[in-house]
Design a protein around this motif. Structure first.
Motif, PDB file in Angstrom:
ATOM      1  N   GLU A  19       0.827  -1.202   0.000  1.00  0.00           N
ATOM      2  CA  GLU A  19       0.000   0.000   0.000  1.00  0.00           C
ATOM      3  C   GLU A  19       0.866   1.258   0.000  1.00  0.00           C
ATOM      4  O   GLU A  19       1.412   1.653   1.027  1.00  0.00           O
ATOM      5  CB  GLU A  19      -0.898  -0.009   1.246  1.00  0.00           C
ATOM      6  CG  GLU A  19      -2.068   0.954   1.143  1.00  0.00           C
ATOM      7  CD  GLU A  19      -2.973   0.787   2.357  1.00  0.00           C
ATOM      8  OE1 GLU A  19      -3.009   1.696   3.195  1.00  0.00           O
ATOM      9  OE2 GLU A  19      -3.613  -0.283   2.465  1.00  0.00           O
ATOM     10  N   GLU A  20       1.054   1.822  -1.146  1.00  0.00           N
ATOM     11  CA  GLU A  20       1.723   3.108  -1.282  1.00  0.00           C
ATOM     12  C   GLU A  20       2.950   3.279  -0.381  1.00  0.00           C
ATOM     13  O   GLU A  20       3.105   4.301   0.295  1.00  0.00           O
ATOM     14  CB  GLU A  20       0.730   4.260  -1.014  1.00  0.00           C
ATOM     15  CG  GLU A  20       0.044   4.159   0.334  1.00  0.00           C
ATOM     16  CD  GLU A  20      -1.006   5.245   0.554  1.00  0.00           C
ATOM     17  OE1 GLU A  20      -0.712   6.165   1.337  1.00  0.00           O
ATOM     18  OE2 GLU A  20      -2.084   5.151  -0.049  1.00  0.00           O
ATOM     19  N   SER A  21       3.800   2.295  -0.394  1.00  0.00           N
ATOM     20  CA  SER A  21       5.021   2.423   0.385  1.00  0.00           C
ATOM     21  C   SER A  21       6.187   2.413  -0.575  1.00  0.00           C
ATOM     22  O   SER A  21       6.288   1.498  -1.387  1.00  0.00           O
ATOM     23  CB  SER A  21       5.147   1.252   1.358  1.00  0.00           C
ATOM     24  OG  SER A  21       6.438   1.244   1.943  1.00  0.00           O
ATOM     25  N   TYR A  55       5.720   6.503   0.794  1.00  0.00           N
ATOM     26  CA  TYR A  55       4.881   7.643   0.401  1.00  0.00           C
ATOM     27  C   TYR A  55       5.475   8.933   0.943  1.00  0.00           C
ATOM     28  O   TYR A  55       6.260   8.911   1.901  1.00  0.00           O
ATOM     29  CB  TYR A  55       3.448   7.454   0.911  1.00  0.00           C
ATOM     30  CG  TYR A  55       3.330   7.437   2.421  1.00  0.00           C
ATOM     31  CD1 TYR A  55       3.175   8.620   3.135  1.00  0.00           C
ATOM     32  CD2 TYR A  55       3.364   6.235   3.122  1.00  0.00           C
ATOM     33  CE1 TYR A  55       3.079   8.610   4.519  1.00  0.00           C
ATOM     34  CE2 TYR A  55       3.266   6.219   4.504  1.00  0.00           C
ATOM     35  CZ  TYR A  55       3.119   7.409   5.205  1.00  0.00           C
ATOM     36  OH  TYR A  55       3.031   7.386   6.560  1.00  0.00           O
ATOM     37  N   ASN A  56       5.094  10.008   0.335  1.00  0.00           N
ATOM     38  CA  ASN A  56       5.593  11.325   0.726  1.00  0.00           C
ATOM     39  C   ASN A  56       4.634  11.895   1.773  1.00  0.00           C
ATOM     40  O   ASN A  56       3.455  12.104   1.507  1.00  0.00           O
ATOM     41  CB  ASN A  56       5.638  12.208  -0.523  1.00  0.00           C
ATOM     42  CG  ASN A  56       6.258  13.569  -0.257  1.00  0.00           C
ATOM     43  OD1 ASN A  56       6.300  14.033   0.884  1.00  0.00           O
ATOM     44  ND2 ASN A  56       6.703  14.217  -1.324  1.00  0.00           N
ATOM     45  N   GLU A  57       5.165  12.118   2.952  1.00  0.00           N
ATOM     46  CA  GLU A  57       4.349  12.717   4.001  1.00  0.00           C
ATOM     47  C   GLU A  57       4.335  14.222   3.734  1.00  0.00           C
ATOM     48  O   GLU A  57       5.269  14.921   4.113  1.00  0.00           O
ATOM     49  CB  GLU A  57       4.938  12.373   5.372  1.00  0.00           C
ATOM     50  CG  GLU A  57       4.020  12.664   6.548  1.00  0.00           C
ATOM     51  CD  GLU A  57       3.836  14.155   6.776  1.00  0.00           C
ATOM     52  OE1 GLU A  57       2.680  14.621   6.587  1.00  0.00           O
ATOM     53  OE2 GLU A  57       4.790  14.845   7.116  1.00  0.00           O
ATOM     54  N   THR A  58       3.307  14.691   3.072  1.00  0.00           N
ATOM     55  CA  THR A  58       3.320  16.073   2.583  1.00  0.00           C
ATOM     56  C   THR A  58       2.781  17.082   3.582  1.00  0.00           C
ATOM     57  O   THR A  58       3.058  18.272   3.482  1.00  0.00           O
ATOM     58  CB  THR A  58       2.479  16.185   1.298  1.00  0.00           C
ATOM     59  OG1 THR A  58       1.212  15.590   1.543  1.00  0.00           O
ATOM     60  CG2 THR A  58       3.162  15.488   0.140  1.00  0.00           C
ATOM     61  N   LEU A 104       9.865  10.894   3.010  1.00  0.00           N
ATOM     62  CA  LEU A 104       9.364   9.629   2.487  1.00  0.00           C
ATOM     63  C   LEU A 104       9.290   8.609   3.612  1.00  0.00           C
ATOM     64  O   LEU A 104      10.302   8.305   4.237  1.00  0.00           O
ATOM     65  CB  LEU A 104      10.286   9.104   1.390  1.00  0.00           C
ATOM     66  CG  LEU A 104      10.199   9.754   0.017  1.00  0.00           C
ATOM     67  CD1 LEU A 104      11.166   9.071  -0.935  1.00  0.00           C
ATOM     68  CD2 LEU A 104       8.769   9.689  -0.523  1.00  0.00           C
ATOM     69  N   SER A 161       8.331   4.669   4.755  1.00  0.00           N
ATOM     70  CA  SER A 161       8.156   3.326   4.179  1.00  0.00           C
ATOM     71  C   SER A 161       7.516   2.412   5.200  1.00  0.00           C
ATOM     72  O   SER A 161       7.564   2.665   6.404  1.00  0.00           O
ATOM     73  CB  SER A 161       9.488   2.712   3.799  1.00  0.00           C
ATOM     74  OG  SER A 161      10.362   3.674   3.348  1.00  0.00           O
ATOM     75  N   LYS A 188       0.130  11.080   9.235  1.00  0.00           N
ATOM     76  CA  LYS A 188      -0.174   9.781   8.648  1.00  0.00           C
ATOM     77  C   LYS A 188       0.727   8.633   9.125  1.00  0.00           C
ATOM     78  O   LYS A 188       0.250   7.521   9.348  1.00  0.00           O
ATOM     79  CB  LYS A 188      -0.140   9.879   7.112  1.00  0.00           C
ATOM     80  CG  LYS A 188      -0.409   8.565   6.409  1.00  0.00           C
ATOM     81  CD  LYS A 188      -0.671   8.783   4.937  1.00  0.00           C
ATOM     82  CE  LYS A 188      -0.547   7.519   4.096  1.00  0.00           C
ATOM     83  NZ  LYS A 188      -1.126   6.324   4.617  1.00  0.00           N
TER      84      LYS A 188
END
Ligand code: NAG
Ligand code: NAG
Ligand code: NAG
Ligand code: NAG
Ligand code: NAG
Ligand code: NAG
Ligand code: NAG
Ligand code: NAG
Ligand code: NAG
Length: 883
Positions: A41-43, A45-48, A54, A56, A80
């Protein structure tokens, strides 16, 4: 005002707008793990929302645990990475394995957001470890729904292990893990690591800062007191040291509102009143001072001056650190800035960090051992829940199946000394990583399904004293490197491990390229059929011979037995050794000979003596001791014995290639030996016999030399068996008909019948018969022939002048005729009925050497046969004449 520690364990709320996301900052070396995030699952991802980092999934860094997530309605309170979590219902210790740079300072942050994910309404309490050392106790009980731990730590190896250790009934859990490599020249302590207490910048308008404002992703919390006044600047503060706080943290500072008062910062640490502290105070002058203004102050800790007087530099950061850790009385600490007399302005502080020192007293297991045991674990896909974290320490969590040496000296790391993986279903070959466990003493891989060869490298691990490889499916041979003294090797129960010595396969091939077909069944009967009287014959030694052959040969078996403190075995050991007398090698006059093995690979031949064959133990022991001292390359060694009640046994070195008789006859899987090999075997047997006659003290007469008593080792080297059996081992009594009393039929010195006395020359006679057999391959006694005894047959053939008829037809014509002729002469002179006309064994040896020389330099062939003059007297004085 005093603040308590608890105040700072607040829920991390995303209540801040971080405005510098776009700022490109290096994330080099950062490890940002979102624990419990499904890999697919989206690993990463950018914690925006806050950091632009990033994150993981943690799945590849840990092998255990289950995943879950906090209730969706709580997600808004957290970034997140904290929404999912990993919890550990199984195992006492569960660990993350992270690769870091050894010796570099790292900021390590672990976050735990419970939020009643499990519906228990009560969070867990457990311990957090860094490698073998306790870092913190995480306590989420009561109303606490989240917490975190942060530490500045210098890993001592490139592998950082962060472990959650269950300490009660509650289930450990974790939400995120962040590792940030730090600059070289900051946060250096005299000892210990730094656990964060406070990291604050002094500003009234609160927003906390982390990456990308802070290049190391430290978190800076805004803090202000009502006794203070804020000052600020829009200009940039220069940072010339390695601490590198966010610029914004330095753009504001606090000064005491009452300019005459000191600037005071206090805290109370009642949880840990004896804690010691490191403080990092960051100062920069951010006000425009008048020409007649001065800001100068002293720095005090608990009322004691420890730095200053300090004049903060204009728009340039100065960091003041205590050079050694400080403690506080009863956990009540105060940090103060007091202006000096010449100062016109009150003191100022821009940012402050307070850490407590944590000592990590346990050294990690030697890194090479850790790497090796992990690659062993990987190679065999061992999914043991307890095989996590440091293998040796803390001791109560030591991996199952290991044993370690653990020193109290921190500079001596623990080492793995024992590895027991027996009965764990291992498949594949023996892992090469084992050789990297350089302090390993015991290795048990028994009862698995390991295949392939026994690797030579096991012999390189010098500390190894016990290796158990039994009950596997290993093949090939056991390397020489493992057949050494002080190493106990067990290999039984490996049906395809065919040979005890590395040399056998190779050198057999080398020495017998054509003539020998090595039989698959290499084991022959050791026929023990004669009870010999033990005679002591003292004879003047021939000096010519003395120096030649007296060097004792010792085999691997001997070497190992020599290490055994006693060579006496109990009957139950004999039973075990022979696997309950499973494999019969032969049936001698005094009982059976069985195959056996000691320590799994040292093969032995066990001769079980009949129960009536003994005198008392003392006599028996005296004989055995004597025999065990006889060592010669060409004599089969007696390596042990058993004397227990009615049970008597002699344990001999085992020779895998059987006896000469079987090889000459081609029976029992024996093979045809070529002429030059026969000569060599004859020479070796002669040397063994000579040693008995003149090399031993006291000298011995063998009394039963025959082809069945000349055994062949893995290199087809001859060794004489069954020498020196004495009165102590009487079996059949002295009855006349017993062939076992004094030699075997056909081999027995004819003079014996008259004199009743067996001496060395009796052995020479027997040896002559052996030699005749080797030359002719005729039976010693052939009742159907007119010339029933082999000497008669040979004599007859020689009279007919037909040497080619004498020779074993199996040899083809592949021999030098001169050497054959000389050998025949020699054999006949040995078999002279008159003992006084027989040569001594020393002369026999010299003559055999001449034969070998002839054969090797062989100019002549049987086709170019010249007549030979023979000087041999048979009872009928035969002179062979060449055709
Ligand atoms: C994450 O996203 C932000 C904003 O979109 C961007 O500036 C940043 O470079 C991204 N980070 C990475 C590692 O891609
Ligand atoms: C820090 O130390 C490492 C090696 O210890 C070195 O390679 C690196 O260049 C240093 N960095 C700085 C900024 O000094
Ligand atoms: C600096 O402080 C003044 C008042 O002292 C305030 O008006 C101003 O907004 C502050 N500037 C910043 C950047 O915080
Ligand atoms: C410093 O000088 C300024 C004028 O430049 C004056 O107003 C102020 O009073 C002086 N301060 C002191 C402490 O002398
Ligand atoms: C481990 O080593 C210690 C000390 O040598 C010894 O007492 C203990 O019996 C060993 N344990 C195992 C399982 O081999
Ligand atoms: C600990 O070991 C180191 C290196 O092996 C040695 O130099 C030191 O003296 C030892 N310390 C103690 C207390 O034994
Ligand atoms: C064993 O150690 C050597 C260096 O010490 C290393 O190169 C090798 O990869 C290691 N082998 C295993 C299987 O761990
Ligand atoms: C080797 O392992 C087998 C099977 O586990 C065991 O029966 C035997 O006693 C072991 N041998 C030694 C020398 O420890
Ligand atoms: C041992 O068995 C392996 C397969 O398990 C095979 O590749 C190898 O050739 C065998 N070696 C010997 C010496 O028989």
């Amino acid at each position: 005002m005093k603040r308590s520690l608890g105040l700072f364990l607040f829920v991390l709320i995303v209540n801040l707008a971080i405005s510098h996301l776009a700022q490109a900052q290096s994330q080099a070396g950062f490890i940002s793990l979102d624990c419990g995030l499904p890999v697919n699952e989206e690993s990463p991802y950018n914690e925006t929302e806050a950091t632009g980092l990033l994150y993981s999934s943690d799945a590849t860094f840990i092998q255990s645990g289950n995943t879950d997530s906090i209730p969706a309605n709580q997600e808004d309170s957290y970034l997140k990475p904290l929404w999912t979590l990993r919890y550990f219902p199984e195992g006492k210790r569960n660990c993350y394995d992270l690769n870091v740079e050894k010796g570099r300072n790292h900021l390590i942050t672990a976050r735990f957001v419970y939020e009643n994910y499990d519906g228990d309404d009560d969070g867990p309490k457990f311990d957090l470890y860094l490698g073998p050392n306790l870092w913190a106790t995480v306590d989420l009980r009561g109303n606490k729904y989240s917490t975190w731990e942060e530490i500045l730590h210098i890993p001592t190896s490139n592998l950082l292990q962060i472990c959650l250790v269950k300490t009660g009934r509650t289930t450990p859990m974790i939400s995120s893990l962040e590792i940030r490599p730090m600059g070289n020249d900051s946060y250096i302590t005299t000892s210990g690591s730094l656990k964060l207490l406070y990291r604050e910048c002094f500003t009234e308008s609160g927003s906390y800062m982390r990456f990308p404002d802070d290049v190391y992703d430290r978190r800076w919390w805004p803090y202000f007191r009502k006794q203070w006044t804020q000052i600020n600047t829009t200009r940039e503060v220069a940072i010339l040291n390695d601490y590198d706080p966010p610029k914004d943290a330095l753009a504001t500072a606090a000064i005491p509102t009452d300019a005459t008062e000191p600037w005071t910062y206090e805290w109370s640490n009642s949880d840990n009143p004896s804690a010691s502290y490191y403080l990092y105070a960051h100062f920069a002058e951010i006000q425009d001072l008048q020409a007649n203004d001065t800001r100068q102050f002293n720095i005090l800790f608990n009322g004691q001056q420890y730095d200053g007087p300090l004049i903060p530099k204009k728009l340039e950061m100065t960091t003041i650190v205590n050079s050694s850790p400080r403690t506080c009385d009863g956990g009540e600490c105060s940090f103060q800035l007091t202006r000096t007399d010449r100062s016109t302005l009150p003191p100022l502080l821009n940012a402050l960090e307070v850490y407590t020192v944590i000592q990590f007293p346990h050294s990690e297991t030697e890194e090479s051992d850790v790497i090796a045991i992990k690659s062993i674990k990987d190679a065999y896909k061992l999914n043991r829940i307890d095989w996590q974290g440091d293998p040796c320490v803390p001791q109560y969590l030591m991996w199952d199946g290991l044993n370690c040496s653990i020193s109290t000296n921190i500079s001596t790391p623990p080492r793995i000394t024992s590895l027991d993986l027996s009965s764990t279903g291992l498949t594949g070959t023996i892992s090469t990583a084992i050789q990297n466990l350089t302090k390993l003493e015991k290795l048990d891989l028994s009862n698995n399904k390991l295949s392939g060869g026994v690797p030579e490298f096991l012999g390189n691990v010098e500390s190894l004293t016990v290796i158990n490889l039994s009950g596997n499916n290993l093949n090939g041979s056991i390397p020489q490197a493992l057949q050494k003294g002080g190493l106990e090797l067990s290999v039984e129960g490996n049906p395809r491990l065919y040979c005890a010595s590395d040399s056998c396969a190779k050198s057999t091939k080398k020495k017998f390229p054509l003539a020998i077909v090595v039989a698959s069944v290499a084991v022959a009967a050791i026929v023990i059929s004669v009870l010999l009287l033990f005679l002591v014959i003292r004879k003047k030694k021939s000096t010519v011979v003395e120096g030649l052959h007296l060097l004792p040969g010792t085999s691997a078996v001997n070497a190992t037995f020599a290490n055994k403190s006693s060579r006496r075995f109990t009957y139950s050991e004999v039973v075990k050794m022979t696997n309950n007398f499973q494999r019969v090698l032969g049936n001698g006059g005094f009982g059976m000979v069985y195959h056996g093995s000691v320590n799994g690979y040292e093969q032995v031949a066990v001769k079980v003596l009949s129960q009536s064959s003994t005198q008392g133990y003392k006599e028996f022991k005296a004989e055995v001791d004597l025999l065990m001292r006889v060592h010669h390359t060409n004599l089969v060694s007696l390596v042990g014995y058993c004397y227990e009640g009615d049970h008597l046994a002699l344990i001999y070195e085992f020779l895998p290639n059987g006896d000469l008789k079987q090889h000459l006859s081609g029976k029992g899987g024996g093979s045809i030996i070529n002429w030059s090999t026969r000569l060599r075997i004859a020479l070796e047997a002669a040397q063994g016999l000579e040693y008995l006659h003149i090399g031993c003290k006291p000298p011995m007469v063998h009394r039963d030399i025959k082809t069945a008593n000349i055994l062949l080792d893995e290199n087809f080297e001859a060794k004489i068996a069954d020498f020196g059996l004495s009165r102590s081992f009487q079996g059949g009594g002295d009855s006349e008909e017993s062939t076992v009393i004094a030699g075997s039929r056909g081999y027995l010195d004819p003079e014996y019948t008259h004199s009743g006395r067996l001496a060395e020359k009796s052995d020479v006679y027997s040896f002559g018969i052996v030699l005749l057999e080797m030359i002719t391959n005729q039976p010693v006694i052939n009742q159907t022939s007119e010339y029933s005894h082999i000497t008669q047959w040979v004599g007859f053939q020689i009279k007919r002048g037909d040497i080619l008829e004498v020779m074993d037809p199996n040899l083809g014509k592949d021999y030098d005729i001169n050497s054959a002729w000389r050998a025949l002469e020699l054999a006949m002179s040995c078999a002279n009925p008159s003992s006084s006309k027989r040569p001594s064994m020393s002369l026999v040896i010299n003559e055999l050497k001449e034969c070998i020389l002839c054969e090797n330099t062989g100019i002549s062939t049987n086709r170019g046969l010249e007549s030979q003059e023979m000087n041999v007297s048979l009872d009928t004085t035969v002179v062979p004449i060449a055709r």
